[in-house]
Design a protein around this motif. Structure first.
Motif, short mmCIF file in Angstrom:
data_model
loop_
_atom_site.label_atom_id
_atom_site.label_comp_id
_atom_site.label_asym_id
_atom_site.label_seq_id
_atom_site.Cartn_x
_atom_site.Cartn_y
_atom_site.Cartn_z
N THR A 1 -20.79 25.19 -30.81
CA THR A 1 -20.08 24.00 -31.28
C THR A 1 -19.23 23.38 -30.18
O THR A 1 -19.25 22.16 -29.96
CB THR A 1 -19.22 24.35 -32.49
OG1 THR A 1 -20.05 24.83 -33.56
CG2 THR A 1 -18.43 23.14 -32.98
N ARG B 1 -19.65 19.73 -27.97
CA ARG B 1 -18.55 18.77 -27.79
C ARG B 1 -18.34 18.42 -26.33
O ARG B 1 -17.91 17.30 -25.99
CB ARG B 1 -17.26 19.34 -28.38
CG ARG B 1 -17.25 19.44 -29.89
CD ARG B 1 -16.02 20.18 -30.37
NE ARG B 1 -15.99 20.31 -31.83
CZ ARG B 1 -15.25 21.21 -32.48
NH1 ARG B 1 -14.47 22.04 -31.80
NH2 ARG B 1 -15.29 21.26 -33.79
N ASP C 1 -26.67 20.16 -24.44
CA ASP C 1 -27.66 20.42 -25.47
C ASP C 1 -27.78 21.93 -25.62
O ASP C 1 -27.49 22.69 -24.68
CB ASP C 1 -29.02 19.82 -25.09
CG ASP C 1 -29.06 18.30 -25.24
OD1 ASP C 1 -28.30 17.78 -26.08
OD2 ASP C 1 -29.84 17.67 -24.52
N ASP D 1 -31.71 25.69 -40.36
CA ASP D 1 -31.58 24.25 -40.13
C ASP D 1 -30.17 23.78 -40.49
O ASP D 1 -29.56 22.98 -39.77
CB ASP D 1 -32.60 23.47 -40.95
CG ASP D 1 -34.03 23.70 -40.48
OD1 ASP D 1 -34.21 24.17 -39.35
OD2 ASP D 1 -34.96 23.40 -41.25
N ALA E 1 -27.30 21.94 -38.17
CA ALA E 1 -27.16 20.51 -38.47
C ALA E 1 -25.88 19.90 -37.89
O ALA E 1 -25.94 18.79 -37.32
CB ALA E 1 -27.22 20.29 -39.98
N PRO E 2 -24.72 20.57 -37.98
CA PRO E 2 -23.52 19.95 -37.39
C PRO E 2 -23.63 19.72 -35.88
O PRO E 2 -23.02 18.79 -35.35
CB PRO E 2 -22.41 20.96 -37.72
CG PRO E 2 -22.92 21.69 -38.93
CD PRO E 2 -24.40 21.79 -38.73
N SER F 1 -26.43 18.91 -34.25
CA SER F 1 -27.24 17.69 -34.09
C SER F 1 -26.44 16.46 -34.48
O SER F 1 -26.53 15.40 -33.83
CB SER F 1 -28.51 17.79 -34.93
OG SER F 1 -29.31 18.89 -34.52
N GLU F 2 -25.65 16.57 -35.54
CA GLU F 2 -24.85 15.43 -36.00
C GLU F 2 -23.79 15.05 -34.97
O GLU F 2 -23.34 13.91 -34.94
CB GLU F 2 -24.19 15.78 -37.33
CG GLU F 2 -25.19 15.89 -38.49
CD GLU F 2 -24.61 16.56 -39.71
OE1 GLU F 2 -23.40 16.91 -39.68
OE2 GLU F 2 -25.35 16.76 -40.69
N ALA F 3 -23.43 16.00 -34.10
CA ALA F 3 -22.45 15.72 -33.05
C ALA F 3 -23.09 15.06 -31.83
O ALA F 3 -22.41 14.77 -30.85
CB ALA F 3 -21.73 16.99 -32.63
N GLY F 4 -24.40 14.84 -31.90
CA GLY F 4 -25.07 14.10 -30.84
C GLY F 4 -25.87 14.94 -29.86
O GLY F 4 -26.37 14.40 -28.87
N ARG G 1 -29.04 17.66 -28.83
CA ARG G 1 -30.30 18.27 -29.23
C ARG G 1 -30.02 19.76 -29.42
O ARG G 1 -29.64 20.45 -28.48
CB ARG G 1 -31.37 18.05 -28.18
CG ARG G 1 -31.91 16.65 -28.12
CD ARG G 1 -33.08 16.56 -27.14
NE ARG G 1 -32.63 16.83 -25.77
CZ ARG G 1 -33.48 17.05 -24.76
NH1 ARG G 1 -34.79 17.07 -24.96
NH2 ARG G 1 -33.01 17.27 -23.55
#
Length: 264
Positions: free
Chosen positions: A24, A28, A32, A46, A50-51, A53-56, A58
């Motif tokens: 995580t 930030r 990737d 998955d 997901a968090p 991927s949601e942070a931008g 890969r």
């Protein structure tokens, strides 16, 4: 990070606990992430990623039992292929490991329990690092900071006779850090050791936390609180970004001052 494409970090044991905290924070800070862990891909894996991927970032998942040495090379090759040549692998975070469960007096410890800890915590981690190191050495020279981070434990130095196999494996990983650091420094690859202290994770909860709560209340941890995955994540990401560029083979205690020797 001052590059047009993101560097890729591999985090073993990255689905939960310290590993997820590390992943995580690294997302930030512009990485990737390739997460390696034991469960087969599923909606649960998955959801865990997901968090990220949601942070931008890969963020991709790879199933691997790190004790399975034959699959180290193929897994690294898949990661390289999936992320592509424009996103080089720059960091391996060796976080995966197992705790000593059940807690067992070292005089009663079975060879099977000892060997299982060594296979995962030490042998698997050693040879995955070897494979990753050889991969980096074959890459074209890069201006990017390249590193390997071993997540050990205060158990690398502090003894606990009911966790003998865990202590032995972590002490050996500390030596492994220095060995790889000495071997790779000339190639511009730094190798670091991070030693978490008392961390509030599922792993510590499974052994009970009353004794540690008492230690904290009694002031035996100078910073009077549990550590968190975020604490370890910030330390690892700082190292992986190359923000301590003239350091290798060093152990960093993320333990609230537990390493301070006190006379009283």
């Amino acid at each position: 990070m001052n590059t047009t494409t993101k560097a890729v970090a591999i985090v073993t044991g990255g689905l939960r606990g310290l590993g997820l905290g590390i992943a995580t924070q690294m997302v930030r800070d512009g990485f990737d992430i390739a997460v390696i862990d034991l469960p087969p891909p599923s909606p649960e894996t998955d959801a865990a990623l997901a968090p990220l991927s949601e942070a931008g970032a890969r963020a991709r998942y790879y199933q691997l039992d790190i004790a399975d040495l034959e699959n180290h090379g193929p897994t690294l090759a898949r990661i390289q292929q999936d992320f592509g040549p424009q996103s080089p692998l720059t960091c391996l975070v060796n976080n995966a490991g197992i705790a000593a469960r059940p807690l067992t007096d070292l005089l009663d410890l079975s060879p099977e329990a000892f060997d299982r800890s060594m296979d995962i915590n030490l042998r698997g981690t050693f040879f995955l690092t070897q494979a990753f190191s050889n991969l980096l050495l074959k890459q074209e020279p890069s201006r990017r900071y390249r590193s390997i981070v071993f997540i050990t434990s205060i158990a690398a130095e502090m003894t606990s006779p009911d966790r003998a196999q865990y202590c032995v494996s972590k002490a050996a990983l500390s030596a492994t850090t220095r060995l790889f650091a000495a071997r790779l420094a000339g190639a511009g690859i730094a190798v670091h050791e991070v030693r978490p202290g008392f961390m509030r994770t599922d792993m510590t909860a499974s052994a009970g936390s009353e004794v540690i709560d008492q230690w904290i209340a009694q002031g035996r941890v100078p910073m009077p609180r549990w550590g968190t995955p975020a604490d370890v994540g910030q330390a690892v990401s700082t190292l992986a970004q190359g923000l301590m560029p003239y350091s290798t083979g060093q152990s960093f205690w993320i333990a609230g001052g537990l390493n301070i020797m006190r006379a009283t």
